[in-house]
Design an enzyme around this catalytic site. Sequence first.
Site, PDB file in Angstrom:
ATOM      1  N   HIS A 281      31.319  34.711  17.611  1.00 15.89           N
ATOM      2  CA  HIS A 281      31.418  34.522  19.075  1.00 15.89           C
ATOM      3  C   HIS A 281      30.115  34.827  19.816  1.00 15.89           C
ATOM      4  O   HIS A 281      30.153  35.161  21.002  1.00 15.89           O
ATOM      5  CB  HIS A 281      32.560  35.370  19.628  1.00 15.89           C
ATOM      6  CG  HIS A 281      32.322  36.855  19.562  1.00 15.89           C
ATOM      7  ND1 HIS A 281      33.349  37.765  19.471  1.00 15.89           N
ATOM      8  CD2 HIS A 281      31.191  37.606  19.579  1.00 15.89           C
ATOM      9  CE1 HIS A 281      32.851  38.979  19.442  1.00 15.89           C
ATOM     10  NE2 HIS A 281      31.536  38.906  19.513  1.00 15.89           N
TER      11      HIS A 281
ATOM     12  N   HIS B  62      33.938  43.293  25.235  1.00 15.24           N
ATOM     13  CA  HIS B  62      32.709  44.068  25.009  1.00 15.24           C
ATOM     14  C   HIS B  62      32.418  44.951  26.216  1.00 15.24           C
ATOM     15  O   HIS B  62      31.421  44.749  26.916  1.00 15.24           O
ATOM     16  CB  HIS B  62      31.534  43.134  24.750  1.00 15.24           C
ATOM     17  CG  HIS B  62      31.691  42.262  23.537  1.00 15.24           C
ATOM     18  ND1 HIS B  62      32.516  41.160  23.502  1.00 15.24           N
ATOM     19  CD2 HIS B  62      31.124  42.336  22.312  1.00 15.24           C
ATOM     20  CE1 HIS B  62      32.457  40.594  22.301  1.00 15.24           C
ATOM     21  NE2 HIS B  62      31.620  41.276  21.560  1.00 15.24           N
TER      22      HIS B  62
ATOM     23  N   HIS C  33      26.221  41.520  11.639  1.00 14.07           N
ATOM     24  CA  HIS C  33      25.191  41.730  12.661  1.00 14.07           C
ATOM     25  C   HIS C  33      25.192  43.194  13.095  1.00 14.07           C
ATOM     26  O   HIS C  33      26.204  43.878  13.044  1.00 14.07           O
ATOM     27  CB  HIS C  33      25.333  40.801  13.872  1.00 14.07           C
ATOM     28  CG  HIS C  33      26.586  40.873  14.704  1.00 14.07           C
ATOM     29  ND1 HIS C  33      27.861  40.738  14.198  1.00 14.07           N
ATOM     30  CD2 HIS C  33      26.752  41.029  16.047  1.00 14.07           C
ATOM     31  CE1 HIS C  33      28.745  40.796  15.185  1.00 14.07           C
ATOM     32  NE2 HIS C  33      28.101  40.991  16.324  1.00 14.07           N
TER      33      HIS C  33
ATOM     34  N   GLU D 271      33.624  43.768  13.686  1.00 19.86           N
ATOM     35  CA  GLU D 271      34.438  42.772  14.406  1.00 19.86           C
ATOM     36  C   GLU D 271      35.279  41.932  13.440  1.00 19.86           C
ATOM     37  O   GLU D 271      36.322  41.381  13.818  1.00 19.86           O
ATOM     38  CB  GLU D 271      33.534  41.835  15.232  1.00 19.86           C
ATOM     39  CG  GLU D 271      32.907  42.527  16.435  1.00 19.86           C
ATOM     40  CD  GLU D 271      31.976  41.616  17.239  1.00 19.86           C
ATOM     41  OE1 GLU D 271      31.663  41.971  18.385  1.00 19.86           O
ATOM     42  OE2 GLU D 271      31.531  40.559  16.729  1.00 19.86           O
TER      43      GLU D 271
HETATM   44  C1  DHB Z   1      25.333  39.295  19.759  1.00 16.40           C
HETATM   45  C2  DHB Z   1      26.463  39.179  18.963  1.00 16.40           C
HETATM   46  C3  DHB Z   1      27.680  39.681  19.401  1.00 16.40           C
HETATM   47  O1  DHB Z   1      28.814  39.643  18.664  1.00 16.40           O
HETATM   48  C4  DHB Z   1      27.781  40.255  20.641  1.00 16.40           C
HETATM   49  O2  DHB Z   1      29.003  40.648  21.058  1.00 16.40           O
HETATM   50  C5  DHB Z   1      26.659  40.392  21.446  1.00 16.40           C
HETATM   51  C6  DHB Z   1      25.426  39.909  20.994  1.00 16.40           C
HETATM   52  C7  DHB Z   1      24.019  38.754  19.291  1.00 16.40           C
HETATM   53  O3  DHB Z   1      23.904  38.291  18.164  1.00 16.40           O
HETATM   54  O4  DHB Z   1      23.087  38.754  20.082  1.00 16.40           O
HETATM   55 FE    FE Z   2      30.629  40.778  19.685  1.00 15.24          FE
END
Ligand code: DHB
Ligand code: FE
Length: 284
Positions: A12, A59, A193, A240
């Site tokens: 997302h 978030h 991530h 997540e």
């Molecule tokens: C990013 C990824 C995410 O899942 C998020 O909630 C905010 C930023 C990113 O890759 O920048």
């Molecule tokens: Fe996220």
Amino acid sequence: MARITASVFTSHVPAIGAALDLGKDKEPYWQPLFKGYEYSKQWMKDNTPDVIFLVYNDHATAFSLEMIPTFAIGCADSFQPADEGYGARPVPVVKGHPELASHIAQSVIQQDFDLTIVNKMDVDHGLTVPLSLMCGQPQAWPCPVIPFAVNVVQYPVPSGRRCYNLGKAIRNAIESYDEPLNVHIWGTGGMSHQLQGPRAGLINAEWDNKFLDRLIAEPDALANVPHIEYVREAGSEGIELVMWLIARGAMSDSFDGPAPKVKHRFFHVPASNTAVGHLILENQ
Ligand code: DHB
Ligand code: FE
């Protein structure tokens, strides 16, 4: 009775929404990413459900450290795209399905999962970016959406096992709704991530692909993976991915039915700081 016919899984990343909204999706950086969703957009047109039950995480947009529901179900008529600090995304209002959402709340709480009932909530990129990836840029989203927000931001967060079992309870709830609705359930967020600290930028494509393999073939065993493995292998925001187990637990083979058919699988790195994974599974 209502039926769950398919599940959709997708990352997302907020920059994906910005790329679409600012008309950058044809740029070389973004082209390979959006190409991976071309099949999906056609599939959505050919298989538009009556309702999407969309599992995602907020978030710190609608919720904050002041109030942290573990599982929150959106029962409102509609949900506005949230202003996350740079204005609301120019995407359609999300229409809810209060009747089905209330029925699910009643049934799932009676199955001993304590949901928070939400009657007013703005929805952030966690919900709107998956809709954009799957539906493109329509004037209105193709069907009502029930937002289901999971806390994966502030510890303690729910385990993979609890998420998987919750998916089963959601299936029981949907399949006891007395109207012949075609329902899709989506699991969103991830893949690997990490957005902060010394490991910021971490991507683990090998672990992500193994996660996709196991989500397809052995979700029950995958539900045993502890938090620490997600965080160690997929980064702090890789957690997540537990949300994908909610959608997976709602598929037929979690109830001794046939294994779902894999209609589409896509993986791409990077998009912003994130590995992007995507699956479409159909119940047989
Ligand atoms: C990013 C990824 C995410 O899942 C998020 O909630 C905010 C930023 C990113 O890759 O920048
Ligand atoms: Fe996220």
